[in-house]
Enzyme design. Structure first.
Site, PDB file in Angstrom:
ATOM      1  N   ASN A  45    -109.599  -1.274  15.517  1.00 10.11           N
ATOM      2  CA  ASN A  45    -111.031  -1.216  15.188  1.00 10.11           C
ATOM      3  C   ASN A  45    -111.536  -2.613  14.846  1.00 10.11           C
ATOM      4  OD1 ASN A  45    -109.490  -0.962  12.764  1.00 10.11           O
ATOM      5  ND2 ASN A  45    -111.167   0.057  11.702  1.00 10.11           N
ATOM      6  N   GLU A  47    -114.905  -4.165  13.102  1.00 11.74           N
ATOM      7  CA  GLU A  47    -116.158  -3.879  12.398  1.00 11.74           C
ATOM      8  C   GLU A  47    -117.124  -5.044  12.496  1.00 11.74           C
ATOM      9  OE1 GLU A  47    -114.985  -2.509   8.464  1.00 11.74           O
ATOM     10  OE2 GLU A  47    -114.360  -0.581   9.353  1.00 11.74           O
ATOM     11  N   CYS A  56    -114.411   1.496  17.389  1.00 13.04           N
ATOM     12  CA  CYS A  56    -113.168   2.134  16.948  1.00 13.04           C
ATOM     13  C   CYS A  56    -111.978   1.637  17.770  1.00 13.04           C
ATOM     14  CB  CYS A  56    -113.249   3.641  17.109  1.00 13.04           C
ATOM     15  SG  CYS A  56    -114.481   4.458  16.096  1.00 13.04           S
ATOM     16  N   GLU A  58    -109.706   3.370  19.254  1.00 14.02           N
ATOM     17  CA  GLU A  58    -109.487   4.130  20.489  1.00 14.02           C
ATOM     18  C   GLU A  58    -110.329   3.566  21.631  1.00 14.02           C
ATOM     19  OE1 GLU A  58    -110.116   5.215  17.470  1.00 14.02           O
ATOM     20  OE2 GLU A  58    -109.490   7.281  17.174  1.00 14.02           O
ATOM     21  N   CYS A  90    -113.027   9.918  16.746  1.00 20.10           N
ATOM     22  CA  CYS A  90    -114.387  10.382  16.460  1.00 20.10           C
ATOM     23  C   CYS A  90    -115.015  10.946  17.738  1.00 20.10           C
ATOM     24  CB  CYS A  90    -115.232   9.255  15.876  1.00 20.10           C
ATOM     25  SG  CYS A  90    -115.801   8.044  17.093  1.00 20.10           S
ATOM     26  N   CYS A  93    -115.565   8.464  20.558  1.00 19.12           N
ATOM     27  CA  CYS A  93    -114.322   8.087  21.253  1.00 19.12           C
ATOM     28  C   CYS A  93    -113.823   9.221  22.142  1.00 19.12           C
ATOM     29  CB  CYS A  93    -113.252   7.675  20.246  1.00 19.12           C
ATOM     30  SG  CYS A  93    -113.600   6.070  19.498  1.00 19.12           S
TER      31      CYS A  93
HETATM   32  N1  THU Z   1    -112.252   4.378  13.095  1.00 18.34           N
HETATM   33  C1  THU Z   1    -111.432   4.213  14.168  1.00 18.34           C
HETATM   34  O1  THU Z   1    -111.140   3.079  14.579  1.00 18.34           O
HETATM   35  N2  THU Z   1    -110.948   5.315  14.790  1.00 18.34           N
HETATM   36  C2  THU Z   1    -111.157   6.598  14.357  1.00 18.34           C
HETATM   37  O2  THU Z   1    -110.639   7.534  14.940  1.00 18.34           O
HETATM   38  C3  THU Z   1    -112.034   6.848  13.212  1.00 18.34           C
HETATM   39  C4  THU Z   1    -112.677   5.662  12.605  1.00 18.34           C
HETATM   40  C5  THU Z   1    -112.700   3.189  12.380  1.00 18.34           C
HETATM   41  C6  THU Z   1    -114.144   2.848  12.496  1.00 18.34           C
HETATM   42  C7  THU Z   1    -114.364   2.039  11.236  1.00 18.34           C
HETATM   43  O3  THU Z   1    -113.977   0.698  11.462  1.00 18.34           O
HETATM   44  C8  THU Z   1    -113.398   2.642  10.237  1.00 18.34           C
HETATM   45  O4  THU Z   1    -112.457   3.378  11.008  1.00 18.34           O
HETATM   46  C9  THU Z   1    -114.040   3.540   9.218  1.00 18.34           C
HETATM   47  O5  THU Z   1    -114.833   4.481   9.823  1.00 18.34           O
END
Ligand code: THU
Length: 138
Positions: A45, A47, A56, A58, A90, A93
């Site tokens: 991920n 941000e 994310c 994925e 999510c 994704c």
């Molecule tokens: N996130 C992911 O990378 N994958 C997931 O399946 C759920 C959420 C990340 C997005 C964000 O950077 C952090 O987790 C919190 O939501």
């Protein structure tokens, strides 16, 4: 620990897990996908201070695979570094995975802290996908 999880996917996710960029949520995630050629691509991920721009792990892994020529995703592993429970992809994704995978795409979810594992399929987690009916994806 992580019984039943493909070791090569787990190792690929672990190889990049330290690069997850999550200074706002402190919720680091790594992922790895296996394509139709058996090749494996990882992602983390990433941000952003404009929170909605976060990508994310994925999706990062899928985009990495597609950039390297993948067109079908067969298997995904999601590694949650900062959660006691395994986490599913999510909704966004899942929709992105559905562009490159069918209902049999296997989704492995692993908590690095506890070793807990869940396994499901895209068909179970996203029973209905949006598609532009009748229009080519090529
Ligand atoms: N996130 C992911 O990378 N994958 C997931 O399946 C759920 C959420 C990340 C997005 C964000 O950077 C952090 O987790 C919190 O939501």
């Amino acid at each position: 620990m992580q019984a039943g999880v493909p070791r090569d996917l787990l190792e690929a996710a672990l190889s990049v897990a330290g690069n997850a960029y999550a200074p706002y949520s402190n919720f680091r995630v790594a992922a790895a996908v296996r394509d139709e050629r058996g090749r494996i691509y990882p992602g983390v991920n990433v941000e952003n201070s404009s929170y909605g721009l976060t990508v994310c792990a994925e999706r990062a892994a899928v985009f990495n695979a597609v950039a390297h020529g993948a067109r079908k995703i067969r298997e995904v592993l999601v590694l949650a570094l900062d959660s006691d429970e395994p986490i599913p992809p999510c909704g966004a994704c899942l929709q992105v995975l559905s562009e490159f995978g069918d209902e049999n795409l296997v989704i492995h979810m692993v908590s690095w802290r506890t070793g807990r594992v869940k396994t499901s399929t895209l068909g179970r987690l996203l029973p209905s996908r949006f598609s532009l009916g009748g229009r080519s994806k090529e």
